[in-house]
Design an enzyme around this catalytic site. Structure first.
Site, mmCIF file in Angstrom:
data_model
loop_
_atom_site.group_PDB
_atom_site.id
_atom_site.type_symbol
_atom_site.label_atom_id
_atom_site.label_comp_id
_atom_site.label_asym_id
_atom_site.label_seq_id
_atom_site.Cartn_x
_atom_site.Cartn_y
_atom_site.Cartn_z
ATOM 1 N N HIS A 67 0.830 -1.207 0.000
ATOM 2 C CA HIS A 67 0.000 0.000 0.000
ATOM 3 C C HIS A 67 0.860 1.250 0.000
ATOM 4 C CE1 HIS A 67 -3.649 -2.346 0.750
ATOM 5 N NE2 HIS A 67 -4.340 -1.228 0.629
ATOM 6 N N LYS A 113 -9.761 -7.542 8.663
ATOM 7 C CA LYS A 113 -10.412 -7.747 9.953
ATOM 8 C C LYS A 113 -9.955 -6.657 10.904
ATOM 9 C CE LYS A 113 -6.691 -10.047 12.064
ATOM 10 N NZ LYS A 113 -6.063 -9.827 13.380
#
Lengths: 184, 279
Positions: A37, A102
């Site tokens: 990222h 999550k």
């Protein structure tokens, strides 16, 4: 009754999903964690093209174990999403519509989801062996040097994920426990 | 004086790395099964079901239960009458290297915390060596994933904070962690010692089987009370709501300074992994 989603995930479909919806995702999803990222956002900052088609894409936050001979992929459950919080808003602004991970997300991510139309799905943490069965093909498409943290293109079939935060900001991490405590 | 070749340590560490990652111990599996039976919330029950299905698949396929095969925490209790030929630290790291390579486990270690380049072989191990009486070596490998590790906390409480202060800190840590450490969790608590000793105690607490309370009745009761209070928070499996936020609370304690009450909370997830062998 689970909602079947076929990628690409359009903004219309994304906006139609509600926190708590159980989904089965089929099609192409991409994998990336914090290191990848960071590189993607550096490309964005320099107006360079990305190594994946970001429009209407779903990114799964996962670093799988190596595949055994004859297997498509190793164990592949979700990593904790908050580490991607610094990067997600930029990708969402460029068209990413789905994130699978999550754990909690920060307010900037949720604001971007509301503004542009994106959804945050939760896959069951710690269920890497089970989830790997839904992955039919896997190939590294960028950042091979990152090993488990490379960007992979996955072909998935009926990958189970729950809408944790929808495009209106409704959050299953708030709604779920509140519902349970009210009734117990 | 008994002589043990370092290669024996390498071979044992290798074996334990693979076994710990693919086969959960019976105590944790029983605990998850019992939690599933007792869980009143339907969605939570279903998640516990998937969790059981997952570790069964892992066992059948000899595959890691979780993709975060962790840093290799290696605990050695070395008998004082043992002489080891060879470099013990190299032997341990070679065992980790081989285990993570041949076991198709993930390489999740960076050489420098700020200049983050993967070491490529999951070394170095996090090694804890204790000298004990006797002529045996007890080796435990406990892979530690970082989703849960990142939610761990430590506090230097005041003695006046007392029992209630300790309970408040443990519960606040679990509450703040919420869904992040993949509940249901196992909570390791270290009370006393020094800043670093408390953290070590909390990690060692996670090695104790979840069906074995602390030997001291006072702390056994505290483990029970904390588990009950944590499971009334409503966080539930994966943080979606439910009773089973924690599977167990294990506490270890140690003498401490007259001015201090260190408390450390080392969180683990339902994939609580440790395998032990004595050589």
């Amino acid at each position: 009754m689970a909602i079947k989603i076929n990628t690409p995930l359009t903004k219309t479909t994304a906006r139609g999903l509600k926190a708590g919806d159980s989904c089965l995702i089929s099609g192409i999803i991409y994998t990336a964690r914090d290191a990848a990222h960071k590189r993607l956002c550096e490309l964005i900052a320099h107006n360079k093209p990305l190594p994946l088609d970001i429009k209407d894409s779903i990114i799964y936050y996962v670093g799988p174990t190596p595949a055994k001979p004859g297997e498509v992929i190793g164990s592949a459950g979700p990593t904790t999403s908050y580490r991607m919080d610094a990067y997600s808003p930029a990708l969402i602004s460029l068209g990413q519509t789905g994130m699978i991970g999550k754990g909690k997300r920060g307010p900037e991510v949720i604001e971007a989801m509301k503004k542009y139309g994106a959804v945050y799905f939760g896959a069951i943490g710690g269920c890497g062996a089970l989830l790997s069965k839904c992955i039919k093909k896997a190939e590294v498409i960028a950042y091979d040097d990152l090993g488990a943290e490379a960007i992979r293109r996955l072909e998935v079939e009926d990958f189970p994920a729950v809408v944790v935060i929808d495009s209106e900001g409704n959050n299953l991490y708030e709604i779920g426990p509140a519902n349970y405590l009210e009734k117990n | 004086m008994r002589t043990v070749d370092a290669i024996t340590i390498t071979n044992t560490v290798k074996k334990l790395c693979i076994e710990a990652n693919c086969f959960l111990s019976n105590d944790i599996k029983n605990c998850i099964r019992n939690a599933h039976i007792k869980e009143p919330w339907q969605q939570a029950k279903e998640i516990l079901c998937h969790i059981m299905e997952n570790y069964q698949i892992a066992e059948q396929k000899n595959q890691p239960v979780c993709q975060d095969t962790g840093v290799a925490c290696v605990f050695l209790k070395i008998g004082q009458d043992v002489h080891i030929t060879g470099d013990i630290n190299e032997a341990i790291n070679e065992g980790v290297r081989q285990g993570y390579r041949d076991g198709y486990l993930r390489k999740s270690v960076v050489a420098d915390p700020l200049n983050r380049v993967n070491t490529g072989d999951n070394t170095p191990a996090m090694t804890y060596i204790e000298l004990v009486p006797g002529d045996q070596i007890e080796i435990t490998v406990a892979p530690k994933g970082f989703g849960s590790e990142n939610m761990s906390r430590i506090a230097m409480l005041r003695p006046s904070d007392g029992l209630e202060g300790v309970k408040k800190f443990v519960k606040q840590t679990v509450f703040d962690a919420g869904p992040n450490p993949c509940p249901p969790i196992v909570v390791g608590v270290g009370i006393g010692g020094t800043f670093d000793k408390a953290a070590y105690l909390a990690k060692v607490a996670l090695l104790r089987p979840v069906d074995r309370p602390n030997k001291a009745p006072f702390y056994a009761q505290l483990e029970k009370d904390l588990l009950e209070e944590i499971n009334s928070l409503g966080i539930g499996p994966q943080g979606f709501g439910g009773k089973t936020t924690a599977l167990a609370v294990n506490i270890e304690y140690f003498p401490t300074h007259i001015a201090g009450l260190p408390v450390a909370v080392n969180i683990n997830c339902h994939v609580t992994r440790h395998k032990t062998e004595v050589i």
